[in-house]
Design an enzyme around this catalytic site. Structure first.
Site, PDB file in Angstrom:
ATOM      1  CE  LYS A  11      -0.084   2.116   3.313  1.00 50.18           C
ATOM      2  NZ  LYS A  11       0.091   2.630   4.584  1.00 50.18           N
ATOM      3  CB  VAL A  97       9.123  -5.609   8.844  1.00 49.20           C
ATOM      4  CG1 VAL A  97       8.466  -5.701  10.052  1.00 49.20           C
ATOM      5  CG2 VAL A  97       8.821  -6.938   7.835  1.00 49.20           C
ATOM      6  CB  ALA A  98       8.394  -1.204  10.870  1.00 47.79           C
ATOM      7  N   GLY A 102       2.201  -0.675   4.368  1.00 49.40           N
ATOM      8  CA  GLY A 102       1.352  -1.558   5.084  1.00 49.40           C
ATOM      9  C   GLY A 102       1.386  -3.046   4.633  1.00 49.40           C
ATOM     10  N   GLY A 103       2.835  -3.642   4.775  1.00 42.74           N
ATOM     11  CA  GLY A 103       3.054  -4.946   4.530  1.00 42.74           C
ATOM     12  C   GLY A 103       2.213  -5.810   5.517  1.00 42.74           C
ATOM     13  N   GLY A 104       2.206  -5.624   6.659  1.00 40.75           N
ATOM     14  CA  GLY A 104       1.391  -6.393   7.631  1.00 40.75           C
ATOM     15  C   GLY A 104       0.050  -6.429   7.648  1.00 40.75           C
ATOM     16  CB  ALA A 106      -0.756  -5.975   2.402  1.00 33.23           C
ATOM     17  CG  ASP A 138      -2.617   1.620   6.708  1.00 31.49           C
ATOM     18  OD1 ASP A 138      -3.293   2.290   6.715  1.00 31.49           O
ATOM     19  OD2 ASP A 138      -1.407   1.736   6.959  1.00 31.49           O
TER      20      ASP A 138
END
Length: 295
Positions: A11, A97-98, A102-104, A106, A138
């Site tokens: 994202k 990561v972080a 919005g990896g986590g 998503a 998110d």
């Protein structure tokens, strides 16, 4: 039943306006969100108890599996859907990561889509979106993973007809905690960041359906990311990333995404984006660089 597969697309916040901090401590935002063509991959093998295995080049950066948002989303949905069928998730982690992309979130949204398929639930089911918002701000926008104007604490989603935009995403491989950035922003509970004459919040006007990329770039350039300055105070390398992107040939718009440290540049052509990506990889071999498309 064979394994089910989804992807969690990165994202990107093309704009991010902090309206203010609510009395409950959460921040009200207004953000144009797009999605990139780079993604984590998540597989669900139905049957048995709920479990998660991490894989992929960035699996070690995710920390304790028990705290992963994939499991959090699944457990929350199980509290709302009787006899929810679950299974063994495998998350192939390729997104930083972080990182403000919005990896986590998503990944959690992809897990909800997988569970919806397995249990024959509609993504419009109110329980899906309730769980998404409770999992993280998110996550709701990542459920559909399409361009939106996102408002509030992530619950207001207005779809946008965004043209495909050639882009480069860059992360210096330095994690940035969202809470640290908001602390650096320094808003008190109940404090508004908007002006005194802007008491009534109005959704901004964005280009109509079918508008060309030039019109979108012009409109987006009038926006900001209000978290960019405080994030650069937390991690000064963000300023270096922004500077590097601005020096690439053909960059039309350069900005930070989310709370950082990932930054992006939008280009007029795929060739310009690809060339910029190659140059950045050569100049900064330690950085994560993706040249592709936002939509």
């Amino acid at each position: 039943m064979p394994a089910l597969v989804e992807v969690g697309r990165a994202k990107v916040n093309l704009t991010l306006k902090v309206v203010g901090r609510r009395v409950d401590g959460f921040h009200d935002l207004e953000s144009v969100v797009a999605f990139a063509d780079c993604a984590d991959r998540i597989t669900l093998e139905p049957g048995g108890g709920l479990a998660l295995t991490m894989a992929g080049p960035l699996a070690d950066a995710c920390g304790d599996t028990s705290d992963n948002l994939v499991l959090k989303a699944a457990r929350l949905l199980g509290e709302r859907v009787a006899n929810l069928e679950v299974g063994h998730f495998t998350l192939e982690k390729v997104l930083p990561v972080a990182a403000g992309i919005g990896g986590g979130s998503a990944d959690a949204a992809a897990a909800l889509r997988l569970l919806a398929r397995l249990n024959e639930l509609s993504l419009d089911d109110s329980r899906i979106m309730e769980v998404a918002l409770q999992t993280g701000a998110d996550v709701p926008v990542c459920v559909a993973s399409r361009a939106c104007d996102m408002t509030g604490v992530g619950e207001g989603l207005l779809p946008l007809d965004l043209p495909a935009m050639p882009c480069v995403l860059v992360n210096p491989r330095v994690p940035v905690a969202t809470k640290d950035v908001f602390n650096a922003l320094g808003l008190r509970h109940g404090e508004l960041l908007i002006g005194a004459t802007d008491i009534v919040m109005q959704r901004p006007s964005w280009p109509d359906s079918g508008c060309a990329i030039d019109e979108w770039i012009e409109a987006l350039a009038n926006g900001t990311n209000d978290l960019e300055a405080p994030a650069a105070r937390v991690e000064p390398v963000i300023s270096n990333v922004l500077s590097a992107l601005r020096t690439t040939r053909g960059a039309r718009l350069v900005r930070m995404s989310g709370s950082g440290a990932t930054c992006f540049a939008i280009f007029a052509t795929d060739a310009d984006a690809a060339a910029a990506g190659e140059k950045l990889r050569a100049d900064h071999p330690g950085w994560w660089v993706h040249a592709g498309t936002l939509s």
